[in-house]
Design an enzyme around this catalytic site. Structure first.
Site, PDB file in Angstrom:
ATOM      1  N   LEU A 189      13.259 -10.655   1.745  1.00 15.46           N
ATOM      2  CA  LEU A 189      14.430  -9.959   2.299  1.00 15.46           C
ATOM      3  C   LEU A 189      15.292 -10.881   3.155  1.00 15.46           C
ATOM      4  O   LEU A 189      16.465 -10.611   3.379  1.00 15.46           O
ATOM      5  CB  LEU A 189      13.984  -8.760   3.143  1.00 15.46           C
ATOM      6  CG  LEU A 189      13.507  -7.527   2.385  1.00 15.46           C
ATOM      7  CD1 LEU A 189      13.195  -6.411   3.379  1.00 15.46           C
ATOM      8  CD2 LEU A 189      14.546  -7.054   1.385  1.00 15.46           C
ATOM      9  N   ASP A 245      -6.778  -0.803  22.315  1.00 16.23           N
ATOM     10  CA  ASP A 245      -6.972   0.502  21.674  1.00 16.23           C
ATOM     11  C   ASP A 245      -6.754   1.643  22.669  1.00 16.23           C
ATOM     12  O   ASP A 245      -7.079   1.525  23.849  1.00 16.23           O
ATOM     13  CB  ASP A 245      -8.403   0.622  21.117  1.00 16.23           C
ATOM     14  CG  ASP A 245      -8.462   0.326  19.628  1.00 16.23           C
ATOM     15  OD1 ASP A 245      -7.427  -0.017  19.052  1.00 16.23           O
ATOM     16  OD2 ASP A 245      -9.576   0.446  19.056  1.00 16.23           O
ATOM     17  N   TYR A 295       3.742  -6.285  17.284  1.00 19.06           N
ATOM     18  CA  TYR A 295       4.071  -5.513  16.086  1.00 19.06           C
ATOM     19  C   TYR A 295       4.806  -4.224  16.460  1.00 19.06           C
ATOM     20  O   TYR A 295       5.845  -3.885  15.886  1.00 19.06           O
ATOM     21  CB  TYR A 295       2.784  -5.200  15.311  1.00 19.06           C
ATOM     22  CG  TYR A 295       2.966  -4.155  14.243  1.00 19.06           C
ATOM     23  CD1 TYR A 295       3.595  -4.467  13.043  1.00 19.06           C
ATOM     24  CD2 TYR A 295       2.530  -2.836  14.446  1.00 19.06           C
ATOM     25  CE1 TYR A 295       3.776  -3.505  12.068  1.00 19.06           C
ATOM     26  CE2 TYR A 295       2.695  -1.872  13.478  1.00 19.06           C
ATOM     27  CZ  TYR A 295       3.323  -2.201  12.290  1.00 19.06           C
ATOM     28  OH  TYR A 295       3.522  -1.247  11.325  1.00 19.06           O
ATOM     29  N   TYR A 337       0.831  -1.211   0.000  1.00 16.80           N
ATOM     30  CA  TYR A 337       0.000   0.000   0.000  1.00 16.80           C
ATOM     31  C   TYR A 337       0.866   1.262   0.000  1.00 16.80           C
ATOM     32  O   TYR A 337       0.753   2.110  -0.896  1.00 16.80           O
ATOM     33  CB  TYR A 337      -0.918  -0.059   1.220  1.00 16.80           C
ATOM     34  CG  TYR A 337      -1.756   1.168   1.468  1.00 16.80           C
ATOM     35  CD1 TYR A 337      -2.431   1.813   0.436  1.00 16.80           C
ATOM     36  CD2 TYR A 337      -1.887   1.678   2.767  1.00 16.80           C
ATOM     37  CE1 TYR A 337      -3.214   2.933   0.686  1.00 16.80           C
ATOM     38  CE2 TYR A 337      -2.667   2.790   3.023  1.00 16.80           C
ATOM     39  CZ  TYR A 337      -3.315   3.423   1.975  1.00 16.80           C
ATOM     40  OH  TYR A 337      -4.082   4.532   2.230  1.00 16.80           O
ATOM     41  N   SER A 394       6.204   3.381  12.900  1.00 16.26           N
ATOM     42  CA  SER A 394       4.779   3.590  13.147  1.00 16.26           C
ATOM     43  C   SER A 394       4.563   4.351  14.449  1.00 16.26           C
ATOM     44  O   SER A 394       5.322   4.177  15.416  1.00 16.26           O
ATOM     45  CB  SER A 394       4.109   2.212  13.258  1.00 16.26           C
ATOM     46  OG  SER A 394       2.812   2.326  13.749  1.00 16.26           O
ATOM     47  N   LYS A 452       8.774  -2.900  15.632  1.00 20.95           N
ATOM     48  CA  LYS A 452       9.178  -1.619  15.029  1.00 20.95           C
ATOM     49  C   LYS A 452      10.155  -0.892  15.944  1.00 20.95           C
ATOM     50  O   LYS A 452      11.142  -0.305  15.499  1.00 20.95           O
ATOM     51  CB  LYS A 452       7.944  -0.738  14.769  1.00 20.95           C
ATOM     52  CG  LYS A 452       7.068  -1.230  13.640  1.00 20.95           C
ATOM     53  CD  LYS A 452       7.745  -1.041  12.291  1.00 20.95           C
ATOM     54  CE  LYS A 452       6.952  -1.631  11.150  1.00 20.95           C
ATOM     55  NZ  LYS A 452       7.663  -1.656   9.885  1.00 20.95           N
TER      56      LYS A 452
END
Ligand code: NAD
Ligand code: WQD
Length: 338
Positions: free
Chosen positions: A61, A296, A150, A13, A126, A154
């Site tokens: 990769l 959240d 996740y 994306y 992110s 990062k």
């Protein structure tokens, strides 16, 4: 002669939109992607929009031999490292796969870059690295405390990049912390093509509006926000793409390590997004309130002072344009890249 940039994850994306921006700014690009979350058709569309050909390789990769061959064939001025797994859910269920793709793959890539003396990299990080401990708006110096696998993957790559620059000052790195990328190229030819039921808000709304899903579940309407629904900093993917180009250009002017938030610098609630989308598409988006989604955060958005001052970058496109472009992509490609 044009400078050549390697774009990892270039069929994804953000990668596809960034490729368009680089081609428009007279770079040559080479794409490497294993198509684990994308399709080669996306690259044909990029070529169509740009009106220019470029080389791409299907490779993972983590496959050191394949990546070595690519570096031996080309002379890169830098690497945009967008490849990675982004599904929060899947990373929780299979952390090893996430760390392999996000951390191990990055190490493997960086080693190859080092061997070939290619020491300029723009890395896709992110806003999720901030986690809950930071106060809004998030600044680049805010504490990092990601609450997902996740997010930690990062943060680990960010740490690795800091250590790399500390050990060898000839490295030249930009860490870009994206907030919530949405929208699509105005041609309607490329956009976000989620695998299965979308986990993110905008692609979910798109699939409700196009009739593939019945209704949107709004996760929580009791947050301490003006209308009770979650607030996020949505940023148009073409603005984000321009941020990559500007970061790459900035790196050639001032070496070292630069960490920058890429967001619009303001938040919108879920209900505001739904209303804007209905206005943009002329379709109703039926919704139901549902419990909060575990993990959240109620509200966050970026402090974009550094992006403005150092990169001379600011998001140009507003929420309505994000919705118009998302809808154009979705309505013209109801089944994504087929
Ligand atoms: P995407 O899944 O659309 O694109 C990532 C691309 O990387 C895919 O084409 C995938 O096939 C490829 N890829 C994954 N693992 C690979 C590997 N080991 N070798 C080669 N190719 C591999 O995701 P995106 O939305 O374009 O995100 C790009 C980057 O930005 C990712 O690193 C993601 O974590 C990060 N990011 C995304 C968002 C977001 O909301 N989209 C927000 C913040 C950060
Ligand atoms: C936005 C808002 C939801 C879906 C994630 C990652 C982040 C980054 C961007 C990669 C929230 C609400 C959502 C739905 C809803 N990706 N929502 N119903 O969670 O802010 O960020 O994507 O780096 O790391 O965490 O984005 O689009 O999932 O949610 O009500 O069906 O929409 O609760 O308030 P999020 P999102």
């Amino acid at each position: 002669m044009r400078q050549q940039v390697l774009v990892t994850g270039g069929a994804g994306y953000i990668g596809t939109h960034t490729c368009i921006e680089l081609l428009a700014n007279d770079y040559d690009i080479v794409v490497v992607d294993n198509f684990s979350n994308s399709k080669p058709a996306a690259l044909s569309r990029v070529q169509k929009i740009a009106g220019r050909d470029f080389v791409w390789y299907e490779a993972d990769l983590r496959d050191r031999i394949a990546i070595e061959r690519i570096f031996a064939k080309h002379k890169f001025c830098g690497v945009l490292h967008c490849a990675g797994l982004k599904s929060i859910d899947r990373a929780e269920r299979d952390p090893l796969r996430c760390y392999e793709n996000n951390l191990e793959a990055s190490i493997s890539l960086i080693e190859t870059m080092q061997r070939h003396d290619v020491k300029r990299m723009v890395f896709s990080s992110s806003a999720t690295v901030y986690g809950e401990s930071a106060r809004v708006p998030y600044r680049e110096e805010s504490p990092l405390a990601p609450n997902t696998v996740y997010g930690r993957s990062k943060m680990m790559v960010e740490t690795l990049l800091h250590d790399l620059v500390h050990a060898d000052e000839s490295w030249n790195i930009a860490i870009l912390r994206y907030f919530n990328p949405v929208g699509a190229h105005s041609s309607g030819l490329i956009g976000e093509d989620p695998d299965g039921v979308p986990g993110n808000l905008m692609p979910y709304i798109c699939q409700v509006a196009v009739g593939k899903l019945n209704h949107l579940s709004i996760f929580g309407h009791d947050y301490p926000t003006p209308d009770g629904t979650g607030v996020r900093d949505y940023v148009h993917v073409m603005d984000l793409a321009q941020g990559h180009f500007k970061a790459l250009r900035q790196l050639s002017e001032s070496p070292g390590l630069l960490t920058v938030n890429l967001g619009a610098g303001r938040g919108y609630s879920v209900l505001e997004v739904v209303r804007a989308f209905e206005a943009a598409s002329g379709r109703k988006v039926p919704y139901r309130f549902a419990p909060r989604r575990p993990g959240d955060i109620g509200s966050y958005y970026a402090d974009v002072t550094r992006a403005t001052e150092v990169l001379n970058w600011r998001a140009q496109r507003g929420l309505l344009e994000m919705c118009v472009d998302s809808w154009r992509w979705q309505s013209q490609n109801p089944d994504g890249y087929v």
